[in-house]
Scaffold this active site. Structure first.
Site, mmCIF file in Angstrom:
data_model
loop_
_atom_site.group_PDB
_atom_site.id
_atom_site.type_symbol
_atom_site.label_atom_id
_atom_site.label_comp_id
_atom_site.label_asym_id
_atom_site.label_seq_id
_atom_site.Cartn_x
_atom_site.Cartn_y
_atom_site.Cartn_z
ATOM 1 C CE LYS A 77 3.284 7.036 3.802
ATOM 2 N NZ LYS A 77 3.317 8.519 3.655
ATOM 3 C CB SER A 104 -0.063 9.301 5.356
ATOM 4 O OG SER A 104 1.016 9.569 4.467
ATOM 5 C CB SER A 124 2.810 12.251 4.885
ATOM 6 O OG SER A 124 1.444 12.454 4.609
#
Length: 449
Positions: A76, A154, A178
């Site tokens: 990420k 996310s 997330s």
């Protein structure tokens, strides 16, 4: 892709070469008909190939290698990697200097032999459960690609990368769901550890009181392996758990509200399968949960802590933010220090009350999200965005508020809309939760065929 254990075995026995595995991942990323260009902000193709070739050379020469040497992993875009810029899915940080050193979790994954295949797209600054990113693109959930449904956020690109075989696993963060929301929307497993379990140095924060670092992968065992590496310990097999020892509580307050038909059908079928397997599932109101939306009614702890970090950036670059992200953060600008203290005090009270009410319970069990992935076209009106974002965050954010550990498991039948079943365990009881999750995974996988 196969499990980390199987990939490690195939590589160590010479049945598979690291270069072959990396090329498979890169081909999937580069597929013009796939989601690679939206799931990744950057792809480290040259570096990954070079590392794979060196691993293959060393393995052929009989040199000692880490257990997971040669397995491609996605990251990420929140984590510092030496020599790379950490953008957090935003244009605002794109011109910042590269990181001087790896974040501790990156260094640990590197030492374990993983090959970093690229940096995943994400919701800007990790502040949404839906996964939209107007700056770098939004990858679609694997389900119903023709409609182009949201991947969840996310950690949006990371979930799609794993689901589509662009990486064997991905590294994410979880402040309100997330890791688990995108796992549920993409049909994979996502784990959120107790927050203090994994160091967060070298990671751009969202809310320091709630942030945690966790993996997204194809199985509970893969997540447990990565969790051990992220903590800096040697991965060990999960403990065996007798089905008849497991005690689950399904709250009837809050978490079952507003479920769509697909989630309700798949979740209730899964609960039925657990009962048929002699896993005890009780249903009780657990009304203490109803205090959490009330405490968060003015934006909550996450918004307050995000605003404290973003305030100087918003003063200079507000017009460069995704307006939906900026507007959420700015909800906290009128909160006082006393308001924030009151929220933290109330949080501590709720944690204590829930712990008292759930003595003798191994985990809460509930739908990860009450809806399947919505179409991206559902967000033309900001009010729809805010409503749906709050809805998908509602259940998973409970684990962060309670400072617990949690995992999302896919429970839908093959070809059906993706649905996640979430287990929330007590803070610090991560090993127990993972062991129970593996037992439940085996039961549910038999019912998903």
């Amino acid at each position: 892709m196969q499990s980390l254990a199987k990939l490690s075995h195939s590589l160590s026995t010479g049945q598979l070469r690291a270069r072959e595995l990396v090329e498979q991942a890169l081909q999937r990323i580069a597929d013009p008909n796939g989601e690679g260009s939206r799931a990744f902000m950057t792809v480290a193709a040259a570096a990954a190939r070079a590392q794979a070739d060196e691993i293959d050379r060393m393995r052929a020469a009989g040199e000692a290698l880490p257990a997971f040497a040669g397995i491609p992993l996605a990251i990420k875009d929140l984590f510092d990697v030496a020599g790379e810029v950490t953008c957090a899915g935003s244009r605002i940080l794109a011109n910042e200097p590269p990181a001087l050193r790896d974040a501790p979790v990156i260094a640990r994954l590197r030492a374990a032999g993983f090959i970093f295949i690229g940096r995943n797209t994400m919701t800007e600054f990790a502040f949404s459960g839906l996964g939209l990113n107007p700056h770098y693109g939004t990858p679609a959930s694997p389900f119903d690609r023709a409609t182009r449904r949201l991947p969840g956020g996310s950690t949006s690109g990371g979930a799609v990368a794993v689901a589509d075989g662009m990486a064997a696993a991905s590294l994410g963060t979880d402040t309100g769901g997330s890791c688990r929301i995108p796992a549920a929307f993409c049909g994979i497993v996502g784990f959120k550890p107790t927050a203090h379990r994994v160091p967060r140095d070298g990671v751009i924060p969202l809310a320091h009181s709630l942030d945690s670092i966790g993996p997204l992968a194809n199985s509970v065992a893969c997540c447990a392996t990565l969790d051990a590496i992220l903590r800096g310990v040697t991965p060990r097999p999960l403990a065996d758990v007798s089905i008849r020892e497991v005690r689950l509580l399904l709250p009837s307050s809050l978490v079952l509200n507003d479920m769509d038909e697909q989630v309700a059908a798949s979740f209730e079928h899964a609960i039925g399968e657990l009962a048929r397997a002699d896993i005890a599932v009780s249903r009780e109101p657990l009304r203490e949960l109803l205090r959490i939306p009330e405490i968060n009614s003015r934006g909550g702890i996450a918004t307050a802590e995000a605003y404290a970090w973003h305030r100087p950036l918003l003063e200079r670059y507000r017009d460069q933010y995704d307006p939906r992200v900026a507007n959420r953060i700015l909800k906290a600008r009128d909160l006082t220090d006393n308001d924030v203290r009151e929220m933290h005090d109330a949080r501590a009270e709720v944690i204590e009350a829930i712990e008292r009410a759930t003595q003798g319970v191994d985990a809460l069990v509930l739908p990860t999200t009450p809806i399947i992935p919505p179409p991206m076209s559902a967000f033309e009106v900001d009010a729809d965005y805010m409503r749906l974002n709050a809805l998908v965050l509602r259940n998973p954010s409970l684990a962060n508020f309670l400072d617990g550990c949690a995992i999302s498991l896919p429970v839908h039948r093959q070809g059906a809309a993706p649905v996640g079943l979430m287990l929330i365990g007590r803070r610090g009881h991560d090993a127990r939760l993972l062991a129970i999750a593996r037992t439940i995974e085996a039961v549910l996988n038999r019912a998903r065929i």
